[in-house]
Design a protein around this motif. Structure first.
Motif, PDB file in Angstrom:
ATOM      1  N   VAL A  94      46.414 -87.395  58.401  1.00 36.82           N
ATOM      2  CA  VAL A  94      45.616 -86.286  58.910  1.00 36.82           C
ATOM      3  C   VAL A  94      45.607 -85.076  57.982  1.00 36.82           C
ATOM      4  N   SER A  95      46.539 -85.019  57.022  1.00 38.78           N
ATOM      5  CA  SER A  95      46.629 -83.816  56.200  1.00 38.78           C
ATOM      6  C   SER A  95      46.868 -84.159  54.741  1.00 38.78           C
ATOM      7  N   PHE A  96      46.451 -83.238  53.874  1.00 39.11           N
ATOM      8  CA  PHE A  96      46.653 -83.367  52.437  1.00 39.11           C
ATOM      9  C   PHE A  96      47.130 -82.026  51.899  1.00 39.11           C
ATOM     10  N   MET A  97      48.157 -82.059  51.068  1.00 42.88           N
ATOM     11  CA  MET A  97      48.676 -80.822  50.484  1.00 42.88           C
ATOM     12  C   MET A  97      47.605 -80.178  49.601  1.00 42.88           C
ATOM     13  N   MET A  98      47.475 -78.874  49.710  1.00 44.48           N
ATOM     14  CA  MET A  98      46.518 -78.148  48.882  1.00 44.48           C
ATOM     15  C   MET A  98      47.121 -77.905  47.502  1.00 44.48           C
ATOM     16  N   LYS A  99      46.337 -78.143  46.477  1.00 42.13           N
ATOM     17  CA  LYS A  99      46.765 -77.990  45.093  1.00 42.13           C
ATOM     18  C   LYS A  99      45.837 -77.034  44.352  1.00 42.13           C
ATOM     19  N   SER A 100      46.328 -76.534  43.242  1.00 43.69           N
ATOM     20  CA  SER A 100      45.557 -75.608  42.409  1.00 43.69           C
ATOM     21  C   SER A 100      44.649 -76.381  41.461  1.00 43.69           C
ATOM     22  N   ASN A 101      43.338 -76.158  41.578  1.00 43.94           N
ATOM     23  CA  ASN A 101      42.398 -76.785  40.643  1.00 43.94           C
ATOM     24  C   ASN A 101      42.638 -76.314  39.215  1.00 43.94           C
ATOM     25  N   GLN A 102      43.030 -75.060  39.076  1.00 42.80           N
ATOM     26  CA  GLN A 102      43.305 -74.530  37.744  1.00 42.80           C
ATOM     27  C   GLN A 102      44.472 -75.278  37.110  1.00 42.80           C
ATOM     28  N   ALA A 103      45.537 -75.538  37.887  1.00 40.47           N
ATOM     29  CA  ALA A 103      46.702 -76.249  37.353  1.00 40.47           C
ATOM     30  C   ALA A 103      46.343 -77.689  36.988  1.00 40.47           C
ATOM     31  N   VAL A 104      45.519 -78.336  37.809  1.00 35.21           N
ATOM     32  CA  VAL A 104      45.080 -79.700  37.504  1.00 35.21           C
ATOM     33  C   VAL A 104      44.311 -79.714  36.193  1.00 35.21           C
ATOM     34  N   ASN A 105      43.433 -78.737  35.998  1.00 32.06           N
ATOM     35  CA  ASN A 105      42.644 -78.668  34.769  1.00 32.06           C
ATOM     36  C   ASN A 105      43.529 -78.415  33.551  1.00 32.06           C
ATOM     37  N   GLU A 106      44.529 -77.556  33.719  1.00 36.23           N
ATOM     38  CA  GLU A 106      45.459 -77.290  32.617  1.00 36.23           C
ATOM     39  C   GLU A 106      46.201 -78.559  32.217  1.00 36.23           C
ATOM     40  N   GLU A 107      46.669 -79.329  33.196  1.00 33.71           N
ATOM     41  CA  GLU A 107      47.415 -80.547  32.900  1.00 33.71           C
ATOM     42  C   GLU A 107      46.504 -81.614  32.295  1.00 33.71           C
TER      43      GLU A 107
END
Length: 578
Positions: free
Chosen positions: A58-71
């Motif tokens: 029912v749920s998904f942890m929210m993540k930073s799109n900026q951090a994903v792009n950096e990685e």
């Protein structure tokens, strides 16, 4: 950055909203706090289904799109071409973007092409700035010794060079390997290599570095995620959650400057890396977790509830305790972001591939990373994902016993020994068995997926279960059976296994009863950067140099090479026609 949902589609909102503020309540989604500075996106419809007894996530942890792009950019940086630029900072080509026009003007003493800028007249070379090798002939020997299980100290004695020279040459060889593989994999990006469909296996490996001070005998654990082609064995990526280009003290200072600790984790500028404060908090939480002995005191129903919950919640993908620490050099990246960056890199690499089928280890975070990155391809029907759980505790005798039972089963069904069956007939038998097993799918714990018990055993995977995490109901029974039959992690697990056997620094460390969970290995590195560099070097060696019994390499079978590549063409890449 915030998110809203319109017409049941999650959309980004970059302006007009304060952090954590929603534009309006939505009938489908809501946010929920799950821990200090953490939040999840919750589906109200799935919550209602779960309340009715249906096992769903029912749920998904929210993540930073900026951090994903950096990685992602860190992982895929080797694919970016190194364009020549004029060394004169005042040149119009650097100041106002005027096109660079060059004229060849011979070679340097080191053999690098010399150019002259026709705009300002200054000269430049295509050298990467690496130092001159006065004994360049030993680079080839060093490359061979690195992938032949020879310790670094032994290499220093054999080649009569210092430890510092070895590290300098490893940096040079790593740079050359990345340039070589970038040129080959550019054919995937350009669509020159036509691949209609790829079947891929994805898994993780844990590597441990030695402590650097006797006063602090804690290890640093790195997680390496890899993806390999099931048919050819080609390893497309092998990435560790470690960045040696950053300094921990610089990240900490910047986090204090922007007051990152006061923000939700998915809004932080430093969301990608572990800060000292949050690492210590994670280690303390691990220490407070119940031990095995304490779990024995919990009644069976409570234990089952915990097992059920483990299949459905967003658990941390890193396992820290009092015996682990942040690296002394570089920064440790949150493993979830490395997995997201890994899949985003694969998505970029496979942009001209027709369809992809991923078989992944049943690992916390890996499923969500794949679904998040490949959601458009999944909706279009061009990608499907499966989880594979394989029994790891089998001894060699157990594996042989399971394999003998499989051979006996096949003989009863076909009337002939398995060795006498052709590959095509064997596939038909296994597909038929899988088709029958599809009628007896099972649930494990409170998993939202239905699992298939694989009907046959192999030596690498004597017992396993498989579950689809994408909707494959559109396929006919035969097609479904075909997809489940191919489910395996063997391709990437074999790479992990031979890497540990062939590279001394990647060898599995040993535990003893007296070291209080601490690990020290005389061959393990002190600098985590060595793991990432040797991992990259070995991926190139494994794909392009190492041959099988048929004298083929994974790159040959995939179509990125016409034959085994000589190590000389890798170590001295750039001196040969591409």
């Amino acid at each position: 950055m915030s998110v809203v949902v319109e017409n049941n589609e999650i959309q980004q909102v970059t302006g007009g909203l304060k952090e954590g503020q929603a534009r309006k309540a939505h009938v489908v989604y809501k946010t929920s706090g799950t821990g200090k500075g953490e939040a999840s996106l919750v589906c109200k419809l799935c919550s209602a289904r779960k309340a009715d007894g249906e096992p769903v996530q029912v749920s998904f942890m929210m993540k930073s799109n900026q951090a994903v792009n950096e990685e992602y950019h860190r992982i895929s940086a080797y694919l970016e071409s190194d364009e020549l630029k004029c060394r004169n900072r005042e040149c119009p080509t650097n100041l106002n973007g005027k096109p660079l026009k060059l004229k060849k003007r011979g070679f340097t003493k080191a053999g690098h092409q010399r150019y002259q800028c026709l705009t300002c007249g200054k000269s430049l070379t295509d050298s990467d700035g690496s130092r001159t090798h006065r004994r360049a002939e030993i680079n080839l020997r060093l490359f061979d010794l690195l992938v032949s299980k020879v310790p670094l100290r032994k290499i220093a004695k054999l080649l009569h060079i210092s430890q510092k020279t070895i590290y300098d040459k490893i940096d040079f060889i790593h740079s050359q390997c990345m340039k070589f593989v970038a040129e080959r994999e550019q054919r995937l990006l350009d669509g020159k290599l036509k691949l209609h469909r790829l079947y891929l296996s994805t898994d993780r490996q844990v590597q441990i570095t030695n402590w650097v001070k006797r006063e602090d005998k804690r290890n640093t654990e790195l997680y390496g995620i890899g993806t390999a082609c099931l048919k050819t064995g080609y390893v497309f990526a092998f990435n560790f959650n470690f960045d040696h280009h950053e300094l921990q003290e610089d990240i900490e200072a910047y986090a204090r400057f922007v007051n990152d600790s006061a923000r939700p984790k998915h809004h932080r500028d430093t969301a990608r890396v572990w800060l000292e404060e949050e690492f210590e908090e994670a280690a303390k939480r691990a220490m407070k977790a119940p031990t095995v002995a304490a779990m024995d005191l919990i009644d069976a129903a409570a234990q089952k509830a915990k097992i059920d919950e483990a299949f459905n919640e967003n658990l941390a993908s890193e396992d820290f305790d009092s015996s682990t620490r942040l690296p002394a050099k570089g920064v440790l990246v949150h493993n979830e972001y490395t997995m997201l960056g890994h899949f985003l890199h694969l998505k970029h690499l496979f942009r001209h591939v027709g369809k992809t089928r991923f078989y992944m280890d049943q690992d916390a975070g890996m499923k969500n990373a794949y679904l998040s990155i490949f959601h458009n391809e999944i909706k279009a029907g061009n990608s499907d994902g499966f989880l594979v759980r394989s029994e790891k505790g089998f001894t060699v005798d157990d594996k042989r016993r399971a394999l003998a039972e499989t051979n006996a089963l096949i003989r009863r069904l076909t009337g002939v020994p398995r060795k006498q069956l052709s590959s095509r007939d064997f596939i038909k038998v296994v597909t038929a068995l899988v088709g029958e097993a599809l009628n007896n799918m099972v649930r494990i714990g409170n998993s939202p997926e239905l699992w298939l018990r694989y009907p046959i055993a192999t030596m690498p995977e004597p017992e396993k279960v498989v579950a689809a995490i994408t909707d494959i109901s559109r396929y006919e029974l035969q097609h479904k059976a075909h997809l489940y039959r191919k489910a395996s992690l063997h391709a990437i697990d074999r790479f992990f296994m031979v890497a540990r056997r062939d590279v001394n620094l990647l060898e599995r460390p040993f535990h003893s009863a007296t070291n209080q969970s601490r690990v020290w290995n005389g061959y393990s590195p002190y600098d985590p950067a060595m793991l990432t560099k040797l991992g990259d070097i070995y991926r190139v060696y494994y794909n392009y140099v190492n041959i099988n019994d048929k004298r083929e390499t994974p790159a040959m079978r995939l179509g990125l090479a016409n034959g085994p590549v000589a190590t000389e063409k890798i170590v001295y890449y750039g001196k040969y026609e591409k």
